[in-house]
Design a protein around this motif. Structure first.
Motif, PDB file in Angstrom:
ATOM      1  N   LEU A  92     -10.984  24.639 -10.077  1.00 31.47           N
ATOM      2  CA  LEU A  92     -10.584  24.077  -9.040  1.00 31.47           C
ATOM      3  C   LEU A  92      -9.720  23.086  -9.271  1.00 31.47           C
ATOM      4  CD1 LEU A  92     -10.682  24.565  -5.970  1.00 31.47           C
ATOM      5  CD2 LEU A  92     -12.923  22.697  -5.730  1.00 31.47           C
ATOM      6  N   ASN A  93     -10.002  22.439 -10.868  1.00 32.62           N
ATOM      7  CA  ASN A  93      -9.155  20.710 -10.508  1.00 32.62           C
ATOM      8  C   ASN A  93      -7.233  21.674 -11.116  1.00 32.62           C
ATOM      9  OD1 ASN A  93     -11.184  19.341 -11.312  1.00 32.62           O
ATOM     10  ND2 ASN A  93     -11.301  19.472 -13.217  1.00 32.62           N
ATOM     11  N   GLN A  94      -6.572  22.638 -11.134  1.00 33.55           N
ATOM     12  CA  GLN A  94      -5.978  23.499 -10.977  1.00 33.55           C
ATOM     13  C   GLN A  94      -5.234  22.975  -9.305  1.00 33.55           C
ATOM     14  OE1 GLN A  94      -5.635  27.162 -12.732  1.00 33.55           O
ATOM     15  NE2 GLN A  94      -6.678  27.182 -14.301  1.00 33.55           N
ATOM     16  N   ARG A  95      -5.742  23.109  -8.532  1.00 34.19           N
ATOM     17  CA  ARG A  95      -5.106  23.066  -7.018  1.00 34.19           C
ATOM     18  C   ARG A  95      -6.104  21.602  -6.647  1.00 34.19           C
ATOM     19  NH1 ARG A  95      -8.031  25.694  -3.411  1.00 34.19           N
ATOM     20  NH2 ARG A  95      -9.249  26.443  -4.693  1.00 34.19           N
ATOM     21  N   SER A  96      -6.132  20.415  -7.174  1.00 34.47           N
ATOM     22  CA  SER A  96      -6.790  19.245  -6.902  1.00 34.47           C
ATOM     23  C   SER A  96      -5.641  18.453  -6.499  1.00 34.47           C
ATOM     24  CB  SER A  96      -7.877  18.651  -7.587  1.00 34.47           C
ATOM     25  OG  SER A  96      -8.027  17.649  -7.552  1.00 34.47           O
ATOM     26  N   THR A  97      -5.609  17.468  -5.878  1.00 33.15           N
ATOM     27  CA  THR A  97      -4.723  16.438  -5.969  1.00 33.15           C
ATOM     28  C   THR A  97      -4.538  15.460  -6.316  1.00 33.15           C
ATOM     29  OG1 THR A  97      -4.775  15.686  -3.973  1.00 33.15           O
ATOM     30  CG2 THR A  97      -3.250  17.620  -4.252  1.00 33.15           C
ATOM     31  N   GLY A  98      -5.945  15.297  -7.363  1.00 36.08           N
ATOM     32  CA  GLY A  98      -6.330  14.035  -7.746  1.00 36.08           C
ATOM     33  C   GLY A  98      -6.065  14.012  -9.704  1.00 36.08           C
ATOM     34  N   PRO A  99      -5.937  12.597 -10.354  1.00 35.64           N
ATOM     35  CA  PRO A  99      -4.496  12.780 -11.001  1.00 35.64           C
ATOM     36  C   PRO A  99      -6.024  13.329 -12.366  1.00 35.64           C
ATOM     37  CG  PRO A  99      -6.225  10.802 -10.943  1.00 35.64           C
ATOM     38  CD  PRO A  99      -6.645  11.759  -9.502  1.00 35.64           C
ATOM     39  N   ASP A 100      -4.942  13.437 -13.297  1.00 29.71           N
ATOM     40  CA  ASP A 100      -5.477  14.489 -14.547  1.00 29.71           C
ATOM     41  C   ASP A 100      -5.979  13.494 -15.648  1.00 29.71           C
ATOM     42  OD1 ASP A 100      -4.410  14.705 -17.698  1.00 29.71           O
ATOM     43  OD2 ASP A 100      -4.416  16.293 -16.659  1.00 29.71           O
TER      44      ASP A 100
ATOM     45  N   HIS B 217      -3.406  26.905  -3.401  1.00 29.49           N
ATOM     46  CA  HIS B 217      -2.374  27.947  -5.029  1.00 29.49           C
ATOM     47  C   HIS B 217      -1.978  26.686  -5.429  1.00 29.49           C
ATOM     48  CE1 HIS B 217      -3.054  31.312  -2.107  1.00 29.49           C
ATOM     49  NE2 HIS B 217      -2.241  30.850  -1.283  1.00 29.49           N
ATOM     50  N   ALA B 218      -2.677  27.485  -6.738  1.00 31.91           N
ATOM     51  CA  ALA B 218      -2.510  25.677  -7.809  1.00 31.91           C
ATOM     52  C   ALA B 218      -0.498  26.546  -7.845  1.00 31.91           C
ATOM     53  CB  ALA B 218      -2.324  26.347  -9.295  1.00 31.91           C
ATOM     54  N   GLU B 219      -0.028  27.593  -7.756  1.00 39.11           N
ATOM     55  CA  GLU B 219       1.463  27.477  -7.526  1.00 39.11           C
ATOM     56  C   GLU B 219       2.004  26.414  -6.382  1.00 39.11           C
ATOM     57  OE1 GLU B 219      -0.630  30.038  -6.697  1.00 39.11           O
ATOM     58  OE2 GLU B 219      -0.136  31.336  -8.607  1.00 39.11           O
ATOM     59  N   THR B 220       1.899  25.889  -5.614  1.00 44.50           N
ATOM     60  CA  THR B 220       1.868  25.064  -4.410  1.00 44.50           C
ATOM     61  C   THR B 220       1.919  23.802  -5.073  1.00 44.50           C
ATOM     62  OG1 THR B 220       0.824  26.560  -2.676  1.00 44.50           O
ATOM     63  CG2 THR B 220       1.498  24.779  -2.434  1.00 44.50           C
ATOM     64  N   LYS B 221       0.992  23.107  -6.048  1.00 42.32           N
ATOM     65  CA  LYS B 221       0.778  21.971  -6.293  1.00 42.32           C
ATOM     66  C   LYS B 221       2.248  21.803  -7.449  1.00 42.32           C
ATOM     67  CE  LYS B 221      -2.574  19.302  -9.684  1.00 42.32           C
ATOM     68  NZ  LYS B 221      -3.576  18.864 -10.106  1.00 42.32           N
ATOM     69  N   ARG B 222       2.147  23.005  -7.963  1.00 41.58           N
ATOM     70  CA  ARG B 222       3.298  22.683  -9.421  1.00 41.58           C
ATOM     71  C   ARG B 222       4.514  22.705  -8.933  1.00 41.58           C
ATOM     72  NH1 ARG B 222      -0.095  27.061 -11.533  1.00 41.58           N
ATOM     73  NH2 ARG B 222       0.668  28.156 -11.041  1.00 41.58           N
ATOM     74  N   ALA B 223       4.993  23.231  -7.106  1.00 41.72           N
ATOM     75  CA  ALA B 223       6.161  22.903  -6.366  1.00 41.72           C
ATOM     76  C   ALA B 223       6.104  22.255  -5.961  1.00 41.72           C
ATOM     77  CB  ALA B 223       6.423  24.058  -5.866  1.00 41.72           C
TER      78      ALA B 223
ATOM     79  N   VAL C  50       1.355  -1.385  -0.059  1.00 42.83           N
ATOM     80  CA  VAL C  50       0.478   0.115  -0.244  1.00 42.83           C
ATOM     81  C   VAL C  50       0.959   1.179   0.260  1.00 42.83           C
ATOM     82  CG1 VAL C  50      -1.667   1.276   1.922  1.00 42.83           C
ATOM     83  CG2 VAL C  50      -1.987  -1.333   1.562  1.00 42.83           C
ATOM     84  N   GLU C  51       0.277   2.185  -1.143  1.00 45.50           N
ATOM     85  CA  GLU C  51       1.161   3.617  -0.790  1.00 45.50           C
ATOM     86  C   GLU C  51       0.846   4.475  -0.638  1.00 45.50           C
ATOM     87  OE1 GLU C  51       4.404   3.922  -0.888  1.00 45.50           O
ATOM     88  OE2 GLU C  51       5.338   2.295  -1.650  1.00 45.50           O
ATOM     89  N   GLN C  52       0.478   5.165   0.390  1.00 44.09           N
ATOM     90  CA  GLN C  52      -0.288   6.792   0.795  1.00 44.09           C
ATOM     91  C   GLN C  52       0.202   7.786  -0.046  1.00 44.09           C
ATOM     92  OE1 GLN C  52      -1.692   7.362   4.706  1.00 44.09           O
ATOM     93  NE2 GLN C  52      -1.521   4.677   5.206  1.00 44.09           N
ATOM     94  N   PHE C  53      -1.374   8.882  -0.126  1.00 45.35           N
ATOM     95  CA  PHE C  53      -0.383  10.044  -1.147  1.00 45.35           C
ATOM     96  C   PHE C  53      -0.519  10.684   0.427  1.00 45.35           C
ATOM     97  CE2 PHE C  53      -1.306  12.475  -4.985  1.00 45.35           C
ATOM     98  CZ  PHE C  53      -0.055  12.520  -4.953  1.00 45.35           C
ATOM     99  N   PRO C  54       0.071  11.162   0.690  1.00 45.57           N
ATOM    100  CA  PRO C  54      -0.352  12.127   2.288  1.00 45.57           C
ATOM    101  C   PRO C  54       0.227  14.021   1.892  1.00 45.57           C
ATOM    102  CG  PRO C  54       2.419  11.103   2.726  1.00 45.57           C
ATOM    103  CD  PRO C  54       2.093  10.666   1.185  1.00 45.57           C
ATOM    104  N   VAL C  55      -0.706  14.297   0.950  1.00 45.64           N
ATOM    105  CA  VAL C  55      -0.872  15.444   0.248  1.00 45.64           C
ATOM    106  C   VAL C  55      -2.682  15.865   1.131  1.00 45.64           C
ATOM    107  CG1 VAL C  55       0.799  15.553  -1.100  1.00 45.64           C
ATOM    108  CG2 VAL C  55      -1.314  14.754  -1.693  1.00 45.64           C
ATOM    109  N   PRO C  56      -2.690  17.015   0.497  1.00 44.51           N
ATOM    110  CA  PRO C  56      -4.071  18.077   0.779  1.00 44.51           C
ATOM    111  C   PRO C  56      -4.567  17.123  -0.255  1.00 44.51           C
ATOM    112  CG  PRO C  56      -2.953  19.493   1.105  1.00 44.51           C
ATOM    113  CD  PRO C  56      -1.290  18.269   0.503  1.00 44.51           C
ATOM    114  N   ALA C  57      -6.254  17.071   0.088  1.00 41.61           N
ATOM    115  CA  ALA C  57      -7.254  16.962  -1.650  1.00 41.61           C
ATOM    116  C   ALA C  57      -6.945  18.395  -2.475  1.00 41.61           C
ATOM    117  CB  ALA C  57      -8.653  16.827  -1.069  1.00 41.61           C
ATOM    118  N   PHE C  58      -6.910  19.411  -1.923  1.00 47.06           N
ATOM    119  CA  PHE C  58      -7.137  20.568  -2.629  1.00 47.06           C
ATOM    120  C   PHE C  58      -5.842  21.692  -2.066  1.00 47.06           C
ATOM    121  CE2 PHE C  58     -10.781  19.328  -2.460  1.00 47.06           C
ATOM    122  CZ  PHE C  58     -11.775  19.224  -4.269  1.00 47.06           C
TER     123      PHE C  58
END
Length: 322
Positions: free
Chosen positions: A246-254, A166-172, A155-163
Motif C-alpha cells: 500500500l505504500n506504493q500507492r500512498s501520497t505520504g513522504p518516503d 494504482h501505483a502507476e498513477t502516483k509515479r505519473a 501554507v502549502e496544501q497538497f491537493p492529491v488523494p491519500a492513496f
C-alpha cells in the motif's frame, strides 16, 4: 506585575486605571499567546523518570504528559494536545519549512497552538487527504490553517488523494511540475510534526475511520503485518516498510527520506497505539516524542520485557531485505 512583582489583580487594576476583569482577561491572553508559560516542578512526579528511560532506550527527546488512568481516551487526547502545542511552539524557528500531517491527534493539537511570530516560514502538508467520499481539503486545510495562523507562516496544501488507485498513477503524478513543487518543499523540510495511526486505537485514526481504506486494503495490511502508519505510510513493529504494497500507492513522504529531517516531532495519545508507536520508534521516525503517561509506562515496560540478548533488527528493512 502579576508574575514577577507579585501584585494582586486589584492592585494592577488600580495602577492601570482599569477593571479587575480586564486584568484577568489580559492575563488569560498572555497565557494563550505564549507570552507567559507556566511550568510545575512536582517532586513526586513520575514523568521525568519515564522521560529519562525513554530517552536512554530509544534515543528520542521525550515529553510525558501526566494523565490519570481513570481519564477517558478523549480527555487524555485533549491533555496531550494542550501539552504538545506548548512544547512544539518553542521549537519553531524563522526560515523553516514545517511539514504537518493530518489526523485526529494533529487536529486536536492544532486547536491549542500558542502564537509565535516567526518569519519567512512555510507550513507544508505531508500527505494527500482525498478519497472516494471526500476531497479531504476542508479537514486537512483547517489543521494547516491553524498552524499557519499560529506561526504567521505561509501554507502549502497538497491537493492529491491519500492513496492512488494504482501505483502507476502516483509515479505519473510525481512527474508533474505542480506536484513536484510540493514534493520539493517536503524534501527541504526542517521540521515534521505527525501522529501515529493505528487500527486498534481507542480514538480511531482518521485514515482508518474516514473511508480511506476498503476491506481489500485492510486485508492487505494484515497480510503485511502492519501495526501503524505515519502520514499514511505504513510500517511493521520492527520498523520495516519498504515492501509494504500500500505504500506504493500512498501520497505520504518516503519514510527513509523522513528520517533525514532534522527535527521530527511525534505526538501520541492512547495506550492502544503502543504497537504503532513501537514500530515508528523502531523505524527511527521521531527525534521528539510527546505522549501520555500510561503509554510511556507501557512503552518502557515492553522494552524492559524484551530479551536483552535478542539480536537487533535493522530499522527500515523488510523481511526480504534481511
Amino acid at each position: 506585575m502579576y508574575y514577577l512583582q507579585d501584585l494582586t489583580m486589584d492592585a494592577i487594576a488600580r495602577e492601570l486605571r482599569t477593571s479587575r476583569s480586564t486584568v484577568s482577561r489580559l492575563l488569560s491572553l498572555a497565557r494563550q499567546t505564549g507570552l507567559v508559560q507556566i511550568s510545575v516542578n512536582n517532586p513526586t512526579e513520575r514523568a521525568p523518570v519515564l522521560e529519562q528511560q525513554i530517552r536512554r532506550r530509544f534515543g528520542v527527546e521525550a515529553h510525558v504528559v501526566p494523565v490519570a488512568d481513570s481519564v477517558s481516551d478523549s480527555e487524555a487526547l485533549e491533555r496531550v494536545a494542550i501539552q504538545a502545542a506548548r512544547t512544539i511552539s518553542p521549537l519553531m524557528d524563522s526560515n523553516a519549512i514545517i511539514g504537518v500531517a493530518w489526523g485526529s491527534t494533529l487536529s486536536a493539537v492544532s486547536h491549542h497552538l500558542t502564537r509565535k511570530d516567526i518569519h519567512d516560514s512555510t507550513i507544508v502538508q505531508l500527505n494527500g487527504a482525498g478519497n472516494t467520499q471526500t476531497t479531504g481539503i476542508t479537514y486537512a486545510s483547517e489543521i494547516l490553517r491553524r498552524f499557519g495562523q499560529a506561526y504567521g507562516a505561509r501554507v502549502e496544501q497538497f491537493p492529491v488523494p491519500a492513496f492512488f488507485d494504482h501505483a502507476e498513477t502516483k509515479r505519473a503524478m510525481w512527474n508533474e511540475r505542480s506536484v513536484r513543487r510540493i514534493l520539493d518543499l517536503q524534501h527541504r523540510m526542517t521540521v515534521a510534526v505527525f501522529g501515529v495511526g493505528s487500527i486498534d486505537a481507542g480514538i480511531p485514526s482518521h485514515v482508518y475511520s474516514g473511508g480511506y481504506l476498503d476491506d481489500e486494503d485492510l486485508a492487505q495490511l494484515a497480510e503485511d503485518e502492519v501495526v501503524g502508519d505515519v502520514a499514511t505510510m505504513f510500517f511493521r513493529e520492527d520498523g520495516s516498510h519498504r515492501d509494504i504494497l500500500l505504500n506504493q500507492r500512498s501520497t505520504g513522504p518516503d519514510l527513509d527520506r523522513l528520517r533525514e529531517v532534522r527535527r521530527r516531532i511525534c505526538v501520541v495519545s492512547g495506550e492502544t497505539k503502543i504497537n504503532g508507536l513501537r514500530g515508528a520508534l523502531a523505524a527511527g521516525l521521531a527525534t521528539d516524542l510527546i505522549l501520555d503517561e500510561a503509554s510511556a509506562r507501557r512503552l518502557v515496560q515492553l522494552a524492559a520485557d524484551e530479551q536483552p540478548g535478542a539480536p537487533a533488527r535493522l530499522a527500515g528493512t523488510s523481511r526480504a531485505d534481511r
